[in-house]
Design a protein around this motif. Structure first.
Motif, PDB file in Angstrom:
ATOM      1  N   LEU A   1      53.833 -19.268  57.982  1.00 33.18           N
ATOM      2  CA  LEU A   1      53.300 -20.056  59.095  1.00 33.18           C
ATOM      3  C   LEU A   1      53.849 -19.553  60.428  1.00 33.18           C
ATOM      4  O   LEU A   1      53.111 -19.458  61.420  1.00 33.18           O
ATOM      5  CB  LEU A   1      53.646 -21.533  58.903  1.00 33.18           C
ATOM      6  CG  LEU A   1      52.974 -22.528  59.855  1.00 33.18           C
ATOM      7  CD1 LEU A   1      51.453 -22.403  59.781  1.00 33.18           C
ATOM      8  CD2 LEU A   1      53.414 -23.954  59.538  1.00 33.18           C
ATOM      9  N   ILE A   2      55.142 -19.218  60.464  1.00 34.19           N
ATOM     10  CA  ILE A   2      55.725 -18.676  61.697  1.00 34.19           C
ATOM     11  C   ILE A   2      55.050 -17.364  62.067  1.00 34.19           C
ATOM     12  O   ILE A   2      54.692 -17.125  63.229  1.00 34.19           O
ATOM     13  CB  ILE A   2      57.242 -18.467  61.531  1.00 34.19           C
ATOM     14  CG1 ILE A   2      57.953 -19.813  61.329  1.00 34.19           C
ATOM     15  CG2 ILE A   2      57.824 -17.747  62.746  1.00 34.19           C
ATOM     16  CD1 ILE A   2      59.410 -19.683  60.915  1.00 34.19           C
ATOM     17  N   SER A   3      54.854 -16.497  61.094  1.00 34.39           N
ATOM     18  CA  SER A   3      54.220 -15.211  61.338  1.00 34.39           C
ATOM     19  C   SER A   3      52.782 -15.387  61.817  1.00 34.39           C
ATOM     20  O   SER A   3      52.305 -14.644  62.677  1.00 34.39           O
ATOM     21  CB  SER A   3      54.251 -14.365  60.065  1.00 34.39           C
ATOM     22  OG  SER A   3      53.617 -13.127  60.254  1.00 34.39           O
ATOM     23  N   GLN A   4      52.106 -16.366  61.277  1.00 41.36           N
ATOM     24  CA  GLN A   4      50.712 -16.636  61.630  1.00 41.36           C
ATOM     25  C   GLN A   4      50.586 -17.153  63.060  1.00 41.36           C
ATOM     26  O   GLN A   4      49.679 -16.756  63.800  1.00 41.36           O
ATOM     27  CB  GLN A   4      50.153 -17.678  60.657  1.00 41.36           C
ATOM     28  CG  GLN A   4      48.809 -18.263  61.018  1.00 41.36           C
ATOM     29  CD  GLN A   4      48.429 -19.373  60.060  1.00 41.36           C
ATOM     30  OE1 GLN A   4      48.357 -19.165  58.845  1.00 41.36           O
ATOM     31  NE2 GLN A   4      48.186 -20.565  60.595  1.00 41.36           N
ATOM     32  N   GLU A   5      51.490 -18.023  63.473  1.00 43.67           N
ATOM     33  CA  GLU A   5      51.398 -18.675  64.782  1.00 43.67           C
ATOM     34  C   GLU A   5      52.160 -17.949  65.882  1.00 43.67           C
ATOM     35  O   GLU A   5      51.954 -18.227  67.066  1.00 43.67           O
ATOM     36  CB  GLU A   5      51.946 -20.108  64.695  1.00 43.67           C
ATOM     37  CG  GLU A   5      51.185 -21.028  63.768  1.00 43.67           C
ATOM     38  CD  GLU A   5      51.808 -22.413  63.707  1.00 43.67           C
ATOM     39  OE1 GLU A   5      51.108 -23.361  63.318  1.00 43.67           O
ATOM     40  OE2 GLU A   5      53.006 -22.552  64.047  1.00 43.67           O
ATOM     41  N   GLY A   6      53.056 -17.030  65.502  1.00 46.16           N
ATOM     42  CA  GLY A   6      54.022 -16.494  66.452  1.00 46.16           C
ATOM     43  C   GLY A   6      53.485 -15.409  67.361  1.00 46.16           C
ATOM     44  O   GLY A   6      52.705 -14.549  66.951  1.00 46.16           O
ATOM     45  N   ILE A   7      53.949 -15.440  68.605  1.00 44.08           N
ATOM     46  CA  ILE A   7      53.608 -14.427  69.593  1.00 44.08           C
ATOM     47  C   ILE A   7      54.851 -14.117  70.412  1.00 44.08           C
ATOM     48  O   ILE A   7      55.629 -15.024  70.737  1.00 44.08           O
ATOM     49  CB  ILE A   7      52.449 -14.909  70.503  1.00 44.08           C
ATOM     50  CG1 ILE A   7      52.063 -13.833  71.516  1.00 44.08           C
ATOM     51  CG2 ILE A   7      52.780 -16.209  71.200  1.00 44.08           C
ATOM     52  CD1 ILE A   7      50.816 -14.172  72.324  1.00 44.08           C
ATOM     53  N   SER A   8      55.059 -12.847  70.708  1.00 46.45           N
ATOM     54  CA  SER A   8      56.186 -12.413  71.530  1.00 46.45           C
ATOM     55  C   SER A   8      55.661 -12.030  72.909  1.00 46.45           C
ATOM     56  O   SER A   8      54.679 -11.293  73.022  1.00 46.45           O
ATOM     57  CB  SER A   8      56.924 -11.232  70.889  1.00 46.45           C
ATOM     58  OG  SER A   8      57.485 -11.610  69.648  1.00 46.45           O
ATOM     59  N   LEU A   9      56.333 -12.514  73.937  1.00 50.77           N
ATOM     60  CA  LEU A   9      55.909 -12.321  75.319  1.00 50.77           C
ATOM     61  C   LEU A   9      56.831 -11.334  76.030  1.00 50.77           C
ATOM     62  O   LEU A   9      57.932 -11.062  75.557  1.00 50.77           O
ATOM     63  CB  LEU A   9      55.908 -13.671  76.047  1.00 50.77           C
ATOM     64  CG  LEU A   9      54.977 -14.733  75.462  1.00 50.77           C
ATOM     65  CD1 LEU A   9      55.253 -16.095  76.084  1.00 50.77           C
ATOM     66  CD2 LEU A   9      53.514 -14.336  75.651  1.00 50.77           C
TER      67      LEU A   9
END
Length: 356
Positions: free
Chosen positions: A323-331
Motif C-alpha cells: 500500500l505504501i509503494s502504491q500510494e507513495g511519491i517522492s518530491l
C-alpha cells in the motif's frame, strides 16, 4: 572545499586507491558514525556485499530483509548466494517490522538487514533484542541516513555492521562511493582485505582469500572529505526543506507523511508522502502531470519481490509495504530549494490532485 581538495589530490599524483584523503575521510566518517572503524569503498552496494562477506554469510543462509527498499539490498544477498526472507514494514515509519522479523526466523537464519528508508532509522532497539535472542547478526543499511540517530546513538553504530552510500543524490556524496562502519576490529580487517582483492595486509601480491576491487579512489575520497567536513550544514539544509514540506502538507487529509519513530532523529534523504486512496496508476498520473509543469517527482520504491528475476519461492505477501509503494511519491528535496519553491511544488501537487 570540494574543488580545492580534488585538485590537491590530483596534483599529488595519487589519483587511484592510495592517497591521504582515503584516511582523512575514514577518520571523519568514523567520528560521524560513532564507531572506531570506518572503511570506504566504491559504492553503497559493494559496501553491503563486503559487510555480508565479513560476517560470514554463505550460500543457503537466510537473511531477513524488508520488502520496501532499493533493489541493492536484495542484489547483495544474491551476490553471496544467500536466501532472502522478505518481510513487511511498519505502517508509520515504513521501516522493517520487528514482529514480522521474529515470525520468520528458522534454524537457517543468520542475519537481519534493517533499511533506514529515506533516512528514517529503523527500530534497532527491538531488532537488536530479536537478533540477540536468536544469535543473529544485525546489519544496518544506512545508505540514506548518515548523521541520523536513535536514542542518541548515530546510525552507523546501531548494528553489528552498518553501510553507507555516497552516490550523487545522497545527503553526502563523493560522486560514487560507500563505506562500512563497525565496532569490530575483525570485521573491519576483513572488509579492508576483501575490498583490496583479498591482498594480505602486510605481504604485497599475496592473496589469501578471494577478494574484490571495491576500493575508493583518492579523488573520490577528496570530495568525500570536504563533504564530511561540512556535514552539519548539509544535513541542516535537508532538514529545513523537509520541515517546510511537512508544515505545508502535514495537516492535509490527502496525504500521509512518513512518521518519525520515538527517539529517532532522521536524516531526510528525500521527502516522500503517501497520497491516500490512490492506486499506482493514478499516482503515476500525478507524477506525469507534475513533470509536465517542470516538477520532477518519482514513485516510492516498488516492492523488491516484484522484480522479474526474483524466484517464485522468494516472493512473499507484504500488504503494508504494498500500500505504501502504491500510494507513495517522492518530491524534490535538494538543499538549494527555497521555501517559495517548495510552496509552489505543494500548490502544484494540490492542483494536480484536484484535476484527477
Amino acid at each position: 572545499m570540494e574543488r580545492s581538495y580534488l585538485l590537491d589530490a590530483f596534483d599529488s599524483g595519487w589519483i587511484s586507491s592510495r592517497g591521504e584523503y582515503i584516511g582523512h575521510s575514514e577518520k571523519i566518517l568514523a567520528s560521524v558514525a560513532g564507531t572506531p572503524y570506518a572503511a570506504v569503498c566504491s559504492n553503497g552496494t559493494t559496501a553491503l556485499h563486503l559487510a555480508l562477506l565479513a560476517i560470514g554469510i554463505a550460500p543457503g543462509d537466510e537473511v531477513i530483509i524488508p520488502s520496501l527498499t532499493y533493489i541493492a539490498t536484495l542484489n547483495a544477498l544474491y551476490y553471496v548466494g544467500a536466501t532472502p526472507i522478505i518481510v513487511d514494514v511498519l505502517d508509520d515509519t515504513w521501516c522493517i517490522d520487528p514482529t514480522a522479523v521474529e515470525s520468520v526466523i528458522t534454524a537457517r537464519t543468520k542475519a537481519i538487514i534493517a533499511v533506514d528508508l529515506y533516512g528514517q532509522p529503523a527500530d534497532y532497539t527491538a531488532l537488536a533484542q530479536v537478533a540477540k535472542q536468536h544469535g543473529l547478526r544485525l546489519i544496518a543499511d544506512a545508505a540514506e541516513s548518515i548523521a541520523g540517530s536513535l536514542h542518541g546513538v548515530p546510525t552507523g553504530a546501531l548494528a553489528d555492521v552498518s553501510v553507507f552510500s555516497f552516490f550523487g543524490n545522497k545527503v553526502i556524496t563523493s560522486g560514487e562511493g560507500g563505506a562500512v562502519t563497525t565496532a569490530s576490529p575483525d570485521i573491519d580487517r576483513l572488509v579492508r582485505q576483501l575490498r583490496n582483492q583479498g591482498n594480505h595486509p602486510t605481504q604485497r601480491y599475496v592473496h589469501d582469500m578471494i577478494g574484490y576491487n571495491y576500493r575508493m579512489t583518492n579523488l573520490s575520497a577528496a570530495i568525500l572529505t570536504a563533504q564530511l567536513e561540512r556535514i552539519d550544514g548539509l544535513v541542516s539544509e535537508r532538514r529545513r526543506v523537509v520541515d517546510t514540506y511537512t508544515s505545508l502538507i502535514g495537516g492535509s487529509n490527502a496525504f500521509r507523511l512518513q512518521e518519525v519513530s520515538p527517539g529517532a532523529v532522521p536524516t531526510p534523504w528525500m521527502i516522500s508522502v503517501r497520497i491516500t486512496g490512490l492506486d499506482s496508476a493514478r499516482r503515476d498520473e500525478v507524477i506525469q502531470r507534475l513533470g509536465e509543469v517542470g516538477i520532477e517527482s518519482r514513485p516510492v520504491f516498488p516492492l523488491i519481490q516484484t522484480m522479474p528475476f526474483v524466484p517464485k519461492e522468494h516472493r512473499r505477501s507484504t500488504p503494508v509495504a504494498e500500500l505504501i509503494s502504491q500510494e507513495g511519491i517522492s518530491l524534490p528535496t535538494f538543499p538549494q530549494l527555497s521555501d517559495d519553491t517548495i510552496q509552489m511544488i505543494v500548490d502544484a501537487l494540490h492542483r494536480t490532485l484536484a484535476q484527477i
